[in-house]
Design a protein around this motif. Structure first.
Motif, mmCIF file in Angstrom:
data_model
loop_
_atom_site.group_PDB
_atom_site.id
_atom_site.type_symbol
_atom_site.label_atom_id
_atom_site.label_comp_id
_atom_site.label_asym_id
_atom_site.label_seq_id
_atom_site.Cartn_x
_atom_site.Cartn_y
_atom_site.Cartn_z
ATOM 1 N N ASN A 126 0.856 -1.177 0.080
ATOM 2 C CA ASN A 126 -0.065 0.062 -0.143
ATOM 3 C C ASN A 126 0.706 1.030 0.210
ATOM 4 O OD1 ASN A 126 1.114 -0.081 2.662
ATOM 5 N ND2 ASN A 126 -0.822 0.308 3.723
ATOM 6 N N SER A 127 2.111 1.247 -0.521
ATOM 7 C CA SER A 127 2.999 2.421 -0.602
ATOM 8 C C SER A 127 2.479 3.433 -0.795
ATOM 9 C CB SER A 127 4.343 1.966 -1.255
ATOM 10 O OG SER A 127 4.813 0.817 -0.496
ATOM 11 N N LEU A 128 2.678 4.669 -0.644
ATOM 12 C CA LEU A 128 2.252 5.913 -1.184
ATOM 13 C C LEU A 128 3.468 6.571 -2.007
ATOM 14 C CD1 LEU A 128 0.497 7.482 1.944
ATOM 15 C CD2 LEU A 128 -0.577 6.438 -0.054
ATOM 16 N N PRO A 129 3.293 7.351 -2.866
ATOM 17 C CA PRO A 129 2.181 8.295 -3.026
ATOM 18 C C PRO A 129 1.018 7.768 -3.778
ATOM 19 C CG PRO A 129 3.829 8.643 -4.742
ATOM 20 C CD PRO A 129 4.339 7.678 -3.859
ATOM 21 N N ASP A 130 0.945 6.415 -4.406
ATOM 22 C CA ASP A 130 -0.230 6.011 -5.031
ATOM 23 C C ASP A 130 -0.366 4.569 -4.732
ATOM 24 O OD1 ASP A 130 -2.356 4.965 -6.603
ATOM 25 O OD2 ASP A 130 -1.444 5.684 -8.513
ATOM 26 N N SER A 131 -1.116 4.306 -3.813
ATOM 27 C CA SER A 131 -1.322 2.913 -3.138
ATOM 28 C C SER A 131 -1.731 1.791 -4.305
ATOM 29 C CB SER A 131 -2.193 2.632 -1.861
ATOM 30 O OG SER A 131 -3.584 3.181 -2.317
ATOM 31 N N SER A 132 -2.345 2.459 -5.326
ATOM 32 C CA SER A 132 -2.800 1.430 -6.523
ATOM 33 C C SER A 132 -1.533 1.080 -7.212
ATOM 34 C CB SER A 132 -3.918 2.227 -7.129
ATOM 35 O OG SER A 132 -3.236 3.272 -8.080
ATOM 36 N N GLN A 133 -0.455 1.895 -7.264
ATOM 37 C CA GLN A 133 0.895 1.455 -7.798
ATOM 38 C C GLN A 133 1.909 1.500 -6.813
ATOM 39 O OE1 GLN A 133 1.318 4.013 -11.255
ATOM 40 N NE2 GLN A 133 -0.654 3.472 -12.055
ATOM 41 N N PRO A 134 1.908 0.641 -5.776
ATOM 42 C CA PRO A 134 2.920 0.724 -4.693
ATOM 43 C C PRO A 134 4.368 1.072 -5.002
ATOM 44 C CG PRO A 134 1.874 -1.586 -4.717
ATOM 45 C CD PRO A 134 1.403 -0.738 -5.815
ATOM 46 N N TRP A 135 4.743 0.302 -6.087
ATOM 47 C CA TRP A 135 6.041 0.315 -6.869
ATOM 48 C C TRP A 135 6.601 1.771 -6.899
ATOM 49 C CZ3 TRP A 135 1.988 -1.701 -9.403
ATOM 50 C CH2 TRP A 135 1.682 -1.172 -10.447
ATOM 51 N N GLN A 136 5.675 2.545 -6.904
ATOM 52 C CA GLN A 136 5.987 4.205 -7.214
ATOM 53 C C GLN A 136 6.855 4.634 -6.248
ATOM 54 O OE1 GLN A 136 5.837 5.871 -9.718
ATOM 55 N NE2 GLN A 136 4.715 4.335 -11.255
ATOM 56 N N TRP A 137 6.682 4.190 -4.977
ATOM 57 C CA TRP A 137 7.350 4.711 -3.747
ATOM 58 C C TRP A 137 9.136 4.443 -3.748
ATOM 59 C CZ3 TRP A 137 10.800 2.728 -0.050
ATOM 60 C CH2 TRP A 137 11.056 3.514 0.928
ATOM 61 N N ALA A 138 9.226 3.138 -4.415
ATOM 62 C CA ALA A 138 10.497 2.869 -4.832
ATOM 63 C C ALA A 138 11.111 3.495 -5.921
ATOM 64 C CB ALA A 138 10.740 1.022 -5.137
ATOM 65 N N VAL A 139 10.418 3.626 -6.942
ATOM 66 C CA VAL A 139 10.701 4.461 -8.126
ATOM 67 C C VAL A 139 11.027 6.075 -7.708
ATOM 68 C CG1 VAL A 139 10.007 5.795 -10.301
ATOM 69 C CG2 VAL A 139 9.128 3.330 -9.580
ATOM 70 N N THR A 140 10.339 6.414 -6.715
ATOM 71 C CA THR A 140 10.617 8.058 -6.188
ATOM 72 C C THR A 140 12.011 8.038 -5.547
ATOM 73 O OG1 THR A 140 8.030 8.488 -6.092
ATOM 74 C CG2 THR A 140 9.956 9.901 -4.829
ATOM 75 N N MET A 141 12.219 6.995 -4.827
ATOM 76 C CA MET A 141 13.398 6.770 -3.921
ATOM 77 C C MET A 141 14.597 6.709 -4.857
ATOM 78 S SD MET A 141 12.506 7.406 -1.003
ATOM 79 C CE MET A 141 10.805 8.186 -1.419
ATOM 80 N N LYS A 142 14.417 5.692 -5.745
ATOM 81 C CA LYS A 142 15.802 5.754 -6.724
ATOM 82 C C LYS A 142 16.052 6.787 -7.506
ATOM 83 C CE LYS A 142 17.661 2.543 -10.199
ATOM 84 N NZ LYS A 142 17.431 1.407 -11.038
ATOM 85 N N GLU A 143 14.954 7.377 -7.963
ATOM 86 C CA GLU A 143 15.132 8.629 -8.791
ATOM 87 C C GLU A 143 15.689 9.867 -7.915
ATOM 88 O OE1 GLU A 143 11.289 9.551 -10.378
ATOM 89 O OE2 GLU A 143 11.895 8.190 -12.246
ATOM 90 N N ALA A 144 15.321 9.903 -6.846
ATOM 91 C CA ALA A 144 15.989 10.875 -6.039
ATOM 92 C C ALA A 144 17.389 10.674 -5.736
ATOM 93 C CB ALA A 144 15.208 11.132 -4.609
ATOM 94 N N MET A 145 17.816 9.477 -5.482
ATOM 95 C CA MET A 145 19.279 9.443 -5.312
ATOM 96 C C MET A 145 19.938 9.571 -6.826
ATOM 97 S SD MET A 145 19.408 6.150 -2.657
ATOM 98 C CE MET A 145 18.028 5.273 -2.820
ATOM 99 N N ALA A 146 19.289 9.138 -7.889
ATOM 100 C CA ALA A 146 19.995 9.294 -9.098
ATOM 101 C C ALA A 146 20.305 10.624 -9.378
ATOM 102 C CB ALA A 146 19.092 8.643 -10.235
#
Length: 312
Positions: A260-280
């Motif tokens: 149920n990860s935010l920012p969009d719990s219907s696409q919970p992988w977006q949390w990881a995408v956000t974190m990876k992109e922030a570090m990149a």
């Protein structure tokens, strides 16, 4: 020290949502470590029934869609580990000296049967130093140097504050730190916060210190998952500040939990995408700044050479 690949760790405990299987496949390419939760040892059970993954034996039909997908995740370069213990007590009572030879072998067999890359020891009950040390050294002996052993203390335990585990993590680090790949420190539930990032820095600087490359800051991915949630924007802000301080020499972030990860719990992988992109993004800025500095230094060097030649 060479650059490390800043981790994005995701705990994967809820495997069905509203009756539908929660696939781990969308995490491919964004998550470095999937921590499959939660394995438990059950006192009084026998044989394979000793080890449960949440409410079922790992071999149950309930998990039939999960295992091949986790193998696919592994095949794409993500490490898949188990998480042992957690909030449900009792698991580590099965691993005392007098019970170890009964309850450890079935756990070892599960690790082998499902090709797990490591084990996250989440100790939320009183455990003696001797018990945790035996678990770590036995796993390393059984599975080799490549096997990943992590621990999941509450963040305050890494500065000898509040601690759910019974043993002292600073003492354990001094004794067996060379066998522990990293710590998935829990920065929530009243034991700390990752925003601002001051507590993370205090852990690094406490006593002998733990290298920042070995501290993953685990946060809640949704306020429904516990107390102490901070927004993804706040996590990104702390990532920026820590990379400004440590460069790429820090451990990264982890999320509890996936489904149920935010920012969009219907696409919970977006949390990881956000974190990876922030570090990149931050790494790209650092590389750009380094190249610009190198270019300025080269220009200054050329000017000095030209100036000496002109005087001659």
């Amino acid at each position: 020290m060479s650059d490390i690949d800043n981790r994005v760790v995701m705990y994967y405990q809820t495997h069905y949502r509203n009756g539908a299987f929660v696939s781990p496949l969308p995490m491919i390419g964004y998550v470095t470590h999937v921590l499959l939760a939660a394995f438990h040892l059950n006192m009084g059970n026998v044989g394979p029934d000793i080890v449960h993954l949440n409410d079922y034996m790992p071999s149950a039909d309930y998990f039939a869609p999960m295992w091949p997908e986790l193998a696919q995740v592994q095949g794409n370069g993500t490490k898949v580990m188990g998480m042992l213990g957690g909030a449900a007590g009792g698991t580590y009572d099965c691993l005392t000296d007098e019970l170890f030879d009964t309850y450890y072998p079935p756990l070892r067999d599960v690790i082998l049967d499902y090709n797990l890359d490591g084990m996250d020891l989440d100790v939320e009950q009183w455990v003696s130093p001797a018990v945790i040390e035996r678990i770590i050294t036995t796993m390393k002996s059984d599975f080799g140097d490549e096997f990943i052993i992590t621990l999941a203390p509450v963040a305050t335990a890494l500065t000898e504050g509040g601690n759910l585990s019974g043993f002292n993590y600073i003492d354990l680090e001094a004794k067996l730190g060379h066998l522990i790949s990293f710590y998935n420190a829990q920065f929530y539930s009243g034991f700390g916060s990752f925003f601002p990032e001051d507590q993370y820095v205090k852990i690094v600087e406490y006593e002998q210190g733990i290298d920042p490359g070995r501290i993953t800051a685990t946060v809640l991915t949704n306020s429904a998952n516990g107390y102490g949630y901070i927004s993804t924007d706040s996590v990104v802000a702390s990532i920026k500040n820590l990379m400004t301080k440590y460069g790429t020499q820090w451990g990264g972030v982890g999320g509890w939990e996936y489904f149920n990860s935010l920012p969009d719990s219907s696409q919970p992988w977006q949390w990881a995408v956000t974190m990876k992109e922030a570090m990149a993004v931050q790494k790209a800025k650092m590389l750009k700044a380094a190249k610009e500095k190198e270019s300025r230094e080269e220009e200054n060097r050329k000017e000095k050479v030209n100036s000496r030649m002109f005087r001659l």
